[in-house]
Motif scaffolding. Sequence first.
Motif, PDB file in Angstrom:
ATOM      1  N   MET A 233       7.485   7.914  27.824  1.00  0.00           N
ATOM      2  CA  MET A 233       6.879   8.276  26.540  1.00  0.00           C
ATOM      3  C   MET A 233       5.487   8.863  26.760  1.00  0.00           C
ATOM      4  SD  MET A 233       7.897   5.105  24.033  1.00  0.00           S
ATOM      5  CE  MET A 233       9.586   4.550  23.836  1.00  0.00           C
ATOM      6  N   ASP A 234       4.711   8.237  27.648  1.00  0.00           N
ATOM      7  CA  ASP A 234       3.371   8.747  27.955  1.00  0.00           C
ATOM      8  C   ASP A 234       3.452  10.150  28.551  1.00  0.00           C
ATOM      9  OD1 ASP A 234       2.490   6.300  27.105  1.00  0.00           O
ATOM     10  OD2 ASP A 234       2.099   5.511  29.114  1.00  0.00           O
ATOM     11  N   ASP A 235       4.400  10.350  29.472  1.00  0.00           N
ATOM     12  CA  ASP A 235       4.567  11.675  30.084  1.00  0.00           C
ATOM     13  C   ASP A 235       4.952  12.716  29.035  1.00  0.00           C
ATOM     14  OD1 ASP A 235       3.958  10.731  32.605  1.00  0.00           O
ATOM     15  OD2 ASP A 235       6.055  10.477  33.218  1.00  0.00           O
ATOM     16  N   ALA A 236       5.804  12.320  28.091  1.00  0.00           N
ATOM     17  CA  ALA A 236       6.221  13.243  27.040  1.00  0.00           C
ATOM     18  C   ALA A 236       5.028  13.676  26.196  1.00  0.00           C
ATOM     19  CB  ALA A 236       7.285  12.595  26.155  1.00  0.00           C
TER      20      ALA A 236
ATOM     21  N   GLY B 202      -5.174  12.614  30.777  1.00  0.00           N
ATOM     22  CA  GLY B 202      -4.744  11.633  31.757  1.00  0.00           C
ATOM     23  C   GLY B 202      -3.753  10.636  31.199  1.00  0.00           C
ATOM     24  N   ASP B 203      -3.254   9.775  32.085  1.00  0.00           N
ATOM     25  CA  ASP B 203      -2.258   8.781  31.691  1.00  0.00           C
ATOM     26  C   ASP B 203      -2.800   7.812  30.644  1.00  0.00           C
ATOM     27  OD1 ASP B 203      -0.433   9.851  33.477  1.00  0.00           O
ATOM     28  OD2 ASP B 203      -1.027   8.527  35.112  1.00  0.00           O
ATOM     29  N   GLN B 204      -4.030   7.359  30.830  1.00  0.00           N
ATOM     30  CA  GLN B 204      -4.580   6.383  29.891  1.00  0.00           C
ATOM     31  C   GLN B 204      -4.791   6.996  28.509  1.00  0.00           C
ATOM     32  OE1 GLN B 204      -7.332   3.261  31.245  1.00  0.00           O
ATOM     33  NE2 GLN B 204      -7.589   4.427  33.132  1.00  0.00           N
ATOM     34  N   THR B 205      -5.187   8.265  28.472  1.00  0.00           N
ATOM     35  CA  THR B 205      -5.348   8.941  27.178  1.00  0.00           C
ATOM     36  C   THR B 205      -4.009   9.097  26.482  1.00  0.00           C
ATOM     37  OG1 THR B 205      -7.286  10.161  27.963  1.00  0.00           O
ATOM     38  CG2 THR B 205      -6.152  11.047  26.043  1.00  0.00           C
ATOM     39  N   ALA B 206      -2.963   9.470  27.257  1.00  0.00           N
ATOM     40  CA  ALA B 206      -1.627   9.621  26.679  1.00  0.00           C
ATOM     41  C   ALA B 206      -1.127   8.289  26.117  1.00  0.00           C
ATOM     42  CB  ALA B 206      -0.660  10.139  27.733  1.00  0.00           C
ATOM     43  N   GLU B 207      -1.378   7.205  26.838  1.00  0.00           N
ATOM     44  CA  GLU B 207      -0.964   5.884  26.353  1.00  0.00           C
ATOM     45  C   GLU B 207      -1.709   5.512  25.080  1.00  0.00           C
ATOM     46  OE1 GLU B 207      -0.307   1.423  28.207  1.00  0.00           O
ATOM     47  OE2 GLU B 207      -1.988   2.619  28.915  1.00  0.00           O
TER      48      GLU B 207
ATOM     49  N   MET C 104      -0.107   4.687  21.364  1.00  0.00           N
ATOM     50  CA  MET C 104      -0.351   3.412  20.695  1.00  0.00           C
ATOM     51  C   MET C 104      -1.025   3.593  19.326  1.00  0.00           C
ATOM     52  SD  MET C 104      -1.583   1.195  24.006  1.00  0.00           S
ATOM     53  CE  MET C 104      -1.973  -0.278  23.061  1.00  0.00           C
ATOM     54  N   GLN C 105      -1.908   4.576  19.233  1.00  0.00           N
ATOM     55  CA  GLN C 105      -2.687   4.733  18.000  1.00  0.00           C
ATOM     56  C   GLN C 105      -1.942   5.497  16.913  1.00  0.00           C
ATOM     57  OE1 GLN C 105      -6.714   6.108  18.509  1.00  0.00           O
ATOM     58  NE2 GLN C 105      -7.188   4.617  20.105  1.00  0.00           N
ATOM     59  N   ILE C 106      -1.213   6.561  17.282  1.00  0.00           N
ATOM     60  CA  ILE C 106      -0.571   7.371  16.241  1.00  0.00           C
ATOM     61  C   ILE C 106       0.906   7.660  16.511  1.00  0.00           C
ATOM     62  CG2 ILE C 106      -2.778   8.462  15.649  1.00  0.00           C
ATOM     63  CD1 ILE C 106      -1.769  11.014  17.011  1.00  0.00           C
TER      64      ILE C 106
ATOM     65  N   GLY D  74       8.650  -1.583  22.574  1.00  0.00           N
ATOM     66  CA  GLY D  74       9.193  -1.958  21.269  1.00  0.00           C
ATOM     67  C   GLY D  74       8.168  -1.907  20.158  1.00  0.00           C
ATOM     68  N   LEU D  75       6.873  -1.836  20.540  1.00  0.00           N
ATOM     69  CA  LEU D  75       5.804  -1.776  19.543  1.00  0.00           C
ATOM     70  C   LEU D  75       5.635  -0.385  18.935  1.00  0.00           C
ATOM     71  CD1 LEU D  75       3.140  -3.935  21.419  1.00  0.00           C
ATOM     72  CD2 LEU D  75       4.364  -4.563  19.335  1.00  0.00           C
ATOM     73  N   LEU D  76       6.369   0.605  19.449  1.00  0.00           N
ATOM     74  CA  LEU D  76       6.293   1.950  18.875  1.00  0.00           C
ATOM     75  C   LEU D  76       6.696   1.879  17.402  1.00  0.00           C
ATOM     76  CD1 LEU D  76       5.857   5.016  19.475  1.00  0.00           C
ATOM     77  CD2 LEU D  76       8.343   5.147  19.828  1.00  0.00           C
TER      78      LEU D  76
END
Length: 350
Positions: free
Chosen positions: A194-197, A211-216, A220-222, A298-300
């Motif tokens: 999902m992060d890569d997408a 970066g990966d952390q920004t994608a995550e 999580m936020q939107i 599952g929190l998506l």
Amino acid sequence: MLFDKLLGLFSLDMGIDLGTANTLVCVRGEGIVLSEPSVVAVKRGTNQVLLNGNAVGLVAKEMWGKTPANIVAIRPLKDGVIADFDITEAMLGYFIRKVHNRKWGVKPRVVISIPSGITAVEKRAVTNSAERAGARKVYLIEEPMAAGIGVGLPVQEPTANMIVDIGGGTTEVAVISLAGIVTSESIRVAGDEMDDAVKHYIKRTYNLLIGDQTAERIKMQIGSAHPLEEELSMEVKGVDSIAGLPRRAVINSEEIRDALREPVELIINAVKVTLEKTPPELAGDLVDNGMILCGGGGLLRGLDKVLMEETGIPCTLAADPLTVVAKGTAEILEQIDLLAKILASSEDQI
């Protein structure tokens, strides 16, 4: 057996949810005592862990994507399995030492959750890593079973219980009955994909490298799998892929939902395949019992709604989806008879 029980009185038996993204440790009778990222910082080109072997977990995660040329922060697990044996051993050893008080020098018994789709060789790698990291005895339990126990499902009853566990590297879907997994599907599509997408969408649409952390954080936020009552937006900062300079852009939840469409559809398909393989009598139970959604993925937002719409089966998000697998690994140490049944029902015992 009696000697092993006596040793158990003088050791801290623990359950470990060894995840691609995060590792959680539970101690029998105490609950979760450690939750840290599965990240290790090492000197580039070696297996030497920095800071006298303490650059693990939260300390290493802070270095992710920010290290100089001679240091690299890595995840030793990929898609739910060990990618780097030595660094996994160092990470497990650090976590076990951090939790275990080594009273009377007795090593702990450890229950470790594993993806249901890994091979016997991969199972042996997990066992060897844990033993060399300081475990006296290692038991392996499949993640869906641990999750079912962790949420309190009647896994020993002759009725169907369905688990959808979406972690960082794998999605585990399983139907459980009589302390065994009747049918399951394990795919290496989960939170990381999902992060890569999200990263690929931002690059393709905005020519912005993140970066990966920004994608995550965006996910999580939107992020969402189902239309929201009120769509969200946020500002994203990265590097312009053409000009090579820092830049910002504003994105919204509709865009991210579109970016996440492919991994979400693959997860839905895994659930459908599992349902198709379920025996009719147990499938009938699921109409009433439904499925339990757990794991960080599952929190998506809205994923439970999409699963219910696509399958017609009720879907409930676990009360604490991030911790249910870890809690299940610790709970199993309180129920030795259940552990014996689970190991007996497994095709590949270790």
